[in-house]
Design an enzyme around this catalytic site. Structure first.
Site, PDB file in Angstrom:
ATOM      1  N   GLU A   1       0.839  -1.203   0.000  1.00 50.67           N
ATOM      2  CA  GLU A   1       0.000   0.000   0.000  1.00 50.67           C
ATOM      3  C   GLU A   1       0.876   1.257   0.000  1.00 50.67           C
ATOM      4  O   GLU A   1       1.986   1.255   0.539  1.00 50.67           O
ATOM      5  CB  GLU A   1      -0.911   0.007   1.240  1.00 50.67           C
ATOM      6  CG  GLU A   1      -1.968  -1.098   1.174  1.00 50.67           C
ATOM      7  CD  GLU A   1      -3.036  -0.991   2.262  1.00 50.67           C
ATOM      8  OE1 GLU A   1      -4.221  -1.143   1.915  1.00 50.67           O
ATOM      9  OE2 GLU A   1      -2.702  -0.762   3.440  1.00 50.67           O
TER      10      GLU A   1
ATOM     11  N   CYS B   1       3.755   8.488   0.668  1.00 47.92           N
ATOM     12  CA  CYS B   1       4.311   7.592   1.682  1.00 47.92           C
ATOM     13  C   CYS B   1       4.440   6.223   1.019  1.00 47.92           C
ATOM     14  O   CYS B   1       3.434   5.625   0.643  1.00 47.92           O
ATOM     15  CB  CYS B   1       3.350   7.542   2.879  1.00 47.92           C
ATOM     16  SG  CYS B   1       3.842   6.352   4.147  1.00 47.92           S
TER      17      CYS B   1
ATOM     18  N   CYS C   1       6.361  -7.022   6.895  1.00 46.83           N
ATOM     19  CA  CYS C   1       7.451  -6.508   7.733  1.00 46.83           C
ATOM     20  C   CYS C   1       7.839  -7.558   8.766  1.00 46.83           C
ATOM     21  O   CYS C   1       6.998  -8.294   9.252  1.00 46.83           O
ATOM     22  CB  CYS C   1       6.990  -5.222   8.430  1.00 46.83           C
ATOM     23  SG  CYS C   1       8.305  -4.382   9.337  1.00 46.83           S
TER      24      CYS C   1
ATOM     25  N   CYS D   1       6.531  -4.736  15.578  1.00 42.18           N
ATOM     26  CA  CYS D   1       6.086  -3.706  16.538  1.00 42.18           C
ATOM     27  C   CYS D   1       4.617  -3.961  16.889  1.00 42.18           C
ATOM     28  O   CYS D   1       3.791  -4.171  15.994  1.00 42.18           O
ATOM     29  CB  CYS D   1       6.251  -2.304  15.946  1.00 42.18           C
ATOM     30  SG  CYS D   1       7.960  -1.930  15.505  1.00 42.18           S
TER      31      CYS D   1
ATOM     32  N   CYS E   1       1.581  -1.833  15.211  1.00 42.87           N
ATOM     33  CA  CYS E   1       1.595  -1.548  13.773  1.00 42.87           C
ATOM     34  C   CYS E   1       0.967  -2.670  12.955  1.00 42.87           C
ATOM     35  O   CYS E   1       1.300  -3.846  13.132  1.00 42.87           O
ATOM     36  CB  CYS E   1       3.038  -1.324  13.327  1.00 42.87           C
ATOM     37  SG  CYS E   1       3.176  -0.892  11.581  1.00 42.87           S
TER      38      CYS E   1
ATOM     39  N   GLU F   1      10.494  -2.100   6.730  1.00 39.28           N
ATOM     40  CA  GLU F   1      11.565  -1.392   7.410  1.00 39.28           C
ATOM     41  C   GLU F   1      12.637  -1.060   6.357  1.00 39.28           C
ATOM     42  O   GLU F   1      13.335  -1.956   5.883  1.00 39.28           O
ATOM     43  CB  GLU F   1      12.120  -2.292   8.540  1.00 39.28           C
ATOM     44  CG  GLU F   1      13.429  -1.848   9.161  1.00 39.28           C
ATOM     45  CD  GLU F   1      13.469  -0.380   9.560  1.00 39.28           C
ATOM     46  OE1 GLU F   1      12.552   0.109  10.221  1.00 39.28           O
ATOM     47  OE2 GLU F   1      14.457   0.286   9.178  1.00 39.28           O
TER      48      GLU F   1
ATOM     49  N   SER G   1      11.861   5.834  14.899  1.00 32.18           N
ATOM     50  CA  SER G   1      10.662   5.457  15.655  1.00 32.18           C
ATOM     51  C   SER G   1      11.108   5.045  17.050  1.00 32.18           C
ATOM     52  O   SER G   1      11.548   3.927  17.266  1.00 32.18           O
ATOM     53  CB  SER G   1       9.952   4.293  14.953  1.00 32.18           C
ATOM     54  OG  SER G   1       9.560   4.715  13.666  1.00 32.18           O
ATOM     55  N   LEU G   2      11.004   5.976  17.982  1.00 33.10           N
ATOM     56  CA  LEU G   2      11.545   5.737  19.325  1.00 33.10           C
ATOM     57  C   LEU G   2      10.459   5.160  20.252  1.00 33.10           C
ATOM     58  O   LEU G   2      10.617   4.090  20.804  1.00 33.10           O
ATOM     59  CB  LEU G   2      12.139   7.036  19.875  1.00 33.10           C
ATOM     60  CG  LEU G   2      12.991   6.904  21.124  1.00 33.10           C
ATOM     61  CD1 LEU G   2      14.149   5.947  20.925  1.00 33.10           C
ATOM     62  CD2 LEU G   2      13.524   8.275  21.567  1.00 33.10           C
ATOM     63  N   HIS G   3       9.404   5.894  20.417  1.00 33.10           N
ATOM     64  CA  HIS G   3       8.190   5.432  21.110  1.00 33.10           C
ATOM     65  C   HIS G   3       8.303   5.126  22.604  1.00 33.10           C
ATOM     66  O   HIS G   3       7.274   4.865  23.240  1.00 33.10           O
ATOM     67  CB  HIS G   3       7.570   4.214  20.409  1.00 33.10           C
ATOM     68  CG  HIS G   3       7.273   4.427  18.951  1.00 33.10           C
ATOM     69  ND1 HIS G   3       6.750   5.586  18.444  1.00 33.10           N
ATOM     70  CD2 HIS G   3       7.457   3.620  17.870  1.00 33.10           C
ATOM     71  CE1 HIS G   3       6.600   5.482  17.146  1.00 33.10           C
ATOM     72  NE2 HIS G   3       7.024   4.304  16.768  1.00 33.10           N
TER      73      HIS G   3
ATOM     74  N   CYS H   1      -0.579   6.469   9.822  1.00 33.09           N
ATOM     75  CA  CYS H   1       0.634   5.761  10.236  1.00 33.09           C
ATOM     76  C   CYS H   1       0.289   4.428  10.886  1.00 33.09           C
ATOM     77  O   CYS H   1      -0.544   4.372  11.783  1.00 33.09           O
ATOM     78  CB  CYS H   1       1.398   6.561  11.279  1.00 33.09           C
ATOM     79  SG  CYS H   1       1.781   8.199  10.779  1.00 33.09           S
TER      80      CYS H   1
END
Ligand code: SAH
Length: 345
Positions: A92, A105, A112, A116, A119, A160, A214-216, A333
């Site tokens: 996508e 994007c 992936c 995570c 996601c 990724e 992407s820390l989060h 996202c």
């Protein structure tokens, strides 16, 4: 990658055309057709001899991105595409309109491996890496369909990017080529969950792109709980690489932080985050988490996000809160996925 003509630079096309008895100037013609005119078949290439079309089709089939589904957000005219790749895989991509132009994007992998927990892209597992020409193809097909010119790219779709490093680097070369689309590196953002060795590789290249991390979470146990990659590369190690990156490239790093209500949005987290980032050339982008049916998270309240923002700002960190686009079509996202596997269309 070697036999994918859409992934080749001019000298490589030159070599293959030489084997077909063609003069070297044809390589540039071909590159222009593929990357400037966004041709999807050899027969469109009017200055390429007709006799060459068949041998090229046989030896170097063009691996396109076919629009399998298109959804337009009623709220903000964000467009989401489901593309079918040459081997039946799907990815996508999302096109967003901003005041300064169109941003796409793009996905860099079908599925992936990173796992995570918030996601959707990881839910169906990993299928395969995208070829450089396929990543470019997502952009070209969207542009042709919408009759627009895209000026900004974010590598924040499915996959990724640093787990498909070589192909993504080649994609960047193709898309920024003056003979092709000629998009400025300054208008490109690459987002990673933190594959530390590849961050070191990337900084050697001194590209003008923006690196997003992407820390989060500011604590290792918390981050490992939501992002398995943290088990391999801890926050200290990741931030050391980021500091080095910012120092070497003089480019500001953007840290993405999904606000997960009751998980990572306390004052304690904000203070720890500010301490971690102190002195670094950086910026924090807060994203109220988008809900994904397979995961348990809810977005923090606007009041909590405001307080979190203030706590960071008071400590000298610049913060923005990401605006949500395309949520009615699951285009925000973390909502891109291998949609075809669920029989939803
Ligand atoms: N694999 C890369 C790029 C893809 S994700 C990476 O991890 O950075 C792009 C951004 O969306 C990342 O910051 C990701 O963590 C974030 N994201 C993923 N799921 C999300 C969700 N449900 N809500 C909000 N942001 C999410």
């Amino acid at each position: 990658m070697t036999d994918d003509i859409k992934s080749m630079l001019i000298p490589e096309i030159e070599t293959l055309l030489k084997d077909l008895g063609q003069p070297s100037y044809r390589a540039k013609q071909m590159f222009l057709w593929l990357h400037k005119n966004r041709a999807s078949s050899y027969s469109e290439m009017t200055n390429i001899p007709k006799s060459l079309v068949k041998p090229l089709e046989e030896k170097y089939p063009l691996r396109g991105c076919k629009i399998s589904r298109k959804q337009v957000s009623a709220a903000d005219s964000t467009v989401k595409y489901l593309f079918e790749l040459y081997d039946g895989e799907f990815v996508e991509s999302v096109v967003m309109k901003y005041k300064y132009g169109y941003t796409v994007c793009v996905s860099t992998q079908a599925g992936c491996k990173m796992g995570c927990s918030f996601c959707a892209s990881t839910v169906g597992g990993f299928r395969r890496n995208l070829l450089p020409g396929e990543i470019a193809g997502e952009i070209y097909e969207a542009e042709k369909d919408l009759n627009i010119n895209i000026s900004h790219i974010v590598l924040m779709g499915m996959g990724e990017p640093l787990d498909n490093y070589e192909n993504v680097m080649r994609f960047l070369e193709l898309i920024t080529s003056e003979q092709g689309h000629n998009i400025s590196m300054r208008n490109i953002s690459l987002s990673t969950c933190g594959i530390v060795p590849r961050i070191y590789d990337l900084m050697q290249k001194h590209l003008g792109l923006t690196l997003s991390i992407s820390l989060h979470a500011p604590f290792d146990d918390m981050r490992s709980g939501i992002m398995p990659v943290n088990g391999k590369y801890h926050i200290d190690e990741l931030l050391k690489a980021c500091k080095e990156y910012a120092r070497k490239t003089s480019r500001r790093i953007s840290f993405e932080y999904a606000m997960l209500s009751g998980v990572n949005d306390t004052d304690e987290c904000a203070i720890a985050l500010a301490n971690r980032l102190k002195g670094m050339l950086c910026h924090v982008n807060l994203i109220p988490v988008n809900e994904v049916s397979e995961s348990p998270y809810h977005p923090s309240s606007p009041e909590r996000i405001k307080k979190f923002t203030q706590t960071l700002e008071k400590r000298g960190i610049t913060v923005t809160v990401r605006r949500k686009l395309g949520s009615d079509i699951d285009a925000s996202c973390g909502q891109l996925r291998l949609r075809h596997t669920e029989g939803k269309h």
